[in-house]
Design an enzyme around this catalytic site. Structure first.
Site, short mmCIF file in Angstrom:
data_model
loop_
_atom_site.label_atom_id
_atom_site.label_comp_id
_atom_site.label_asym_id
_atom_site.label_seq_id
_atom_site.Cartn_x
_atom_site.Cartn_y
_atom_site.Cartn_z
N LYS A 113 -33.11 -21.25 -5.99
CA LYS A 113 -32.51 -21.97 -7.21
C LYS A 113 -30.87 -21.52 -7.47
CE LYS A 113 -36.97 -22.74 -9.39
NZ LYS A 113 -37.92 -22.13 -10.31
N GLN A 121 -39.01 -17.18 -14.49
CA GLN A 121 -39.91 -17.76 -13.40
C GLN A 121 -41.28 -17.21 -13.57
OE1 GLN A 121 -38.91 -19.56 -10.72
NE2 GLN A 121 -41.05 -19.45 -9.69
N ASP A 123 -36.76 -25.88 -18.03
CA ASP A 123 -37.88 -26.26 -17.27
C ASP A 123 -38.87 -27.34 -18.27
OD1 ASP A 123 -38.69 -24.67 -15.07
OD2 ASP A 123 -38.39 -22.72 -16.45
N1 GUN Z 1 -43.21 -21.15 -11.23
C1 GUN Z 1 -43.79 -22.24 -10.21
N2 GUN Z 1 -43.18 -23.15 -10.62
C2 GUN Z 1 -42.11 -22.99 -11.69
C3 GUN Z 1 -41.10 -23.60 -12.38
O1 GUN Z 1 -40.78 -25.08 -12.04
N3 GUN Z 1 -40.38 -23.27 -13.31
C4 GUN Z 1 -40.90 -21.80 -13.51
N4 GUN Z 1 -39.89 -21.24 -14.49
N5 GUN Z 1 -41.74 -21.10 -12.97
C5 GUN Z 1 -42.32 -21.85 -11.95
#
Ligand code: GUN
Length: 291
Positions: free
Chosen positions: A54, A98, A121
């Site tokens: 990311k 995350q 998110d």
């Molecule tokens: N853990 C697994 N997928 C995601 C996501 O799309 N966003 C976040 N913040 N954590 C995750």
């Protein structure tokens, strides 16, 4: 004829260059770059890899990005303090904590602490509520990535039978909501589809899946979807990211490629699209906050 690829890597590259151009236009107009703060607690290898991907994608597209790495022993109060600082920072437009978080931290409390206008998110209950009501502020990244992957490859969802296998808060549940809704000017990604959500308690999963014109595999287990569960010619989107002995694989068995019309590969399918929609949301958050 084997299925055609729903190539997320190629589409992500196209969409990221579109976002990069729009960031350049904003810079020309004197606007600061969209800023994303990613927060990683602990050293889970998969989470480290996701956050690294990311961060790199943000840098490449011209976003301002920082990763805040905290030790696995971080307390909930310490994490909430960092989130409060990021909420107050005008250079930060998007905040991504995350998941999963270490067990001493209440995930729900952290999700609720993120300012809803910086919740790229789309996990905050206010944004989930807006999405469910058909008035989204943001779309959740993976569901939006799935819908873009279908649409931009010429697979319309309107009027189709769609089966979503999996009911998670991150993928299955919001994707089903988006698929069933009627598109409007403020909800353009809505799918207008007939949606069935299947899960671990579904009876005769194979026959439910065979109804699908579009089958979404988001169960979180390798080879959940096998060839005999797929209607010939169907589009199959594989949202799985399973690490099996150091190799990434999805939820779809390779035999499905001989039956389906379209399949998204793992890696190179939904994963790059999720990241792209995160950039898209951070761009939108910057517009929302800075104008
Ligand atoms: N853990 C697994 N997928 C995601 C996501 O799309 N966003 C976040 N913040 N954590 C995750």
């Amino acid at each position: 004829m084997p299925a055609q690829r729903l190539d997320g890597k190629a589409l992500a590259a196209t969409m990221r260059s579109e976002i990069a151009s729009r960031i350049t236009e904003r810079a020309t107009a004197g606007k600061r770059p969209p800023g994303l703060a990613a927060v990683l607690v602990g050293e889970d290898p998969a989470s480290q890899q996701y956050v690294k991907n990311k961060h790199k994608a943000c840098q490449d597209a011209g976003l301002a990005t920082a990763v805040h790495r905290l030790p696995v022993t971080t307390s909930q109060a310490e994490l909430l303090e960092l989130v409060a600082q990021l909420n107050a920072d005008p250079a930060v437009h998007g905040i991504l904590v995350q998941l999963p978080l270490p067990k001493q931290i209440d995930e729900g409390a952290v999700i609720r602490a993120v300012s809803p206008v910086k919740d790229v998110d789309c996990f905050h209950p206010e944004n989930v509520g807006l999405l469910a009501a058909g008035h989204p502020r943001f779309y959740p990244c993976t569901p939006h990535g799935v819908l873009q992957l279908l649409r931009r490859n010429g697979t319309a969802t309107a009027g189709k039978e769609v089966v979503v296998v999996g009911r998670s808060n991150i993928v299955g549940k919001p994707l089903a909501l988006m698929l069933m809704q009627k598109p409007t000017a403020t909800n353009p990604a809505a799918g207008d589809a007939t949606v069935t959500v299947a899960h671990t308690r579904t009876r005769d999963l194979a026959s439910v899946c065979r109804r699908a014109d579009i089958l979404i595999a988001a169960a979180g287990a390798p080879a959940t979807i096998t060839a005999e569960m797929v209607k010939p010619g169907a589009a199959v989107v594989d949202v799985g990211t399973n690490n099996v002995e150091g190799r990434w694989c999805g939820d779809v068995h390779e035999g499905v490629w001989a039956v389906a019309g379209w399949v998204s590969p793992v890696p190179g399918g939904v994963g790059p699209m999720t990241i792209t929609m995160l950039l898209h949301n951070t761009f939108d958050a910057a517009k929302l906050i800075d104008g």
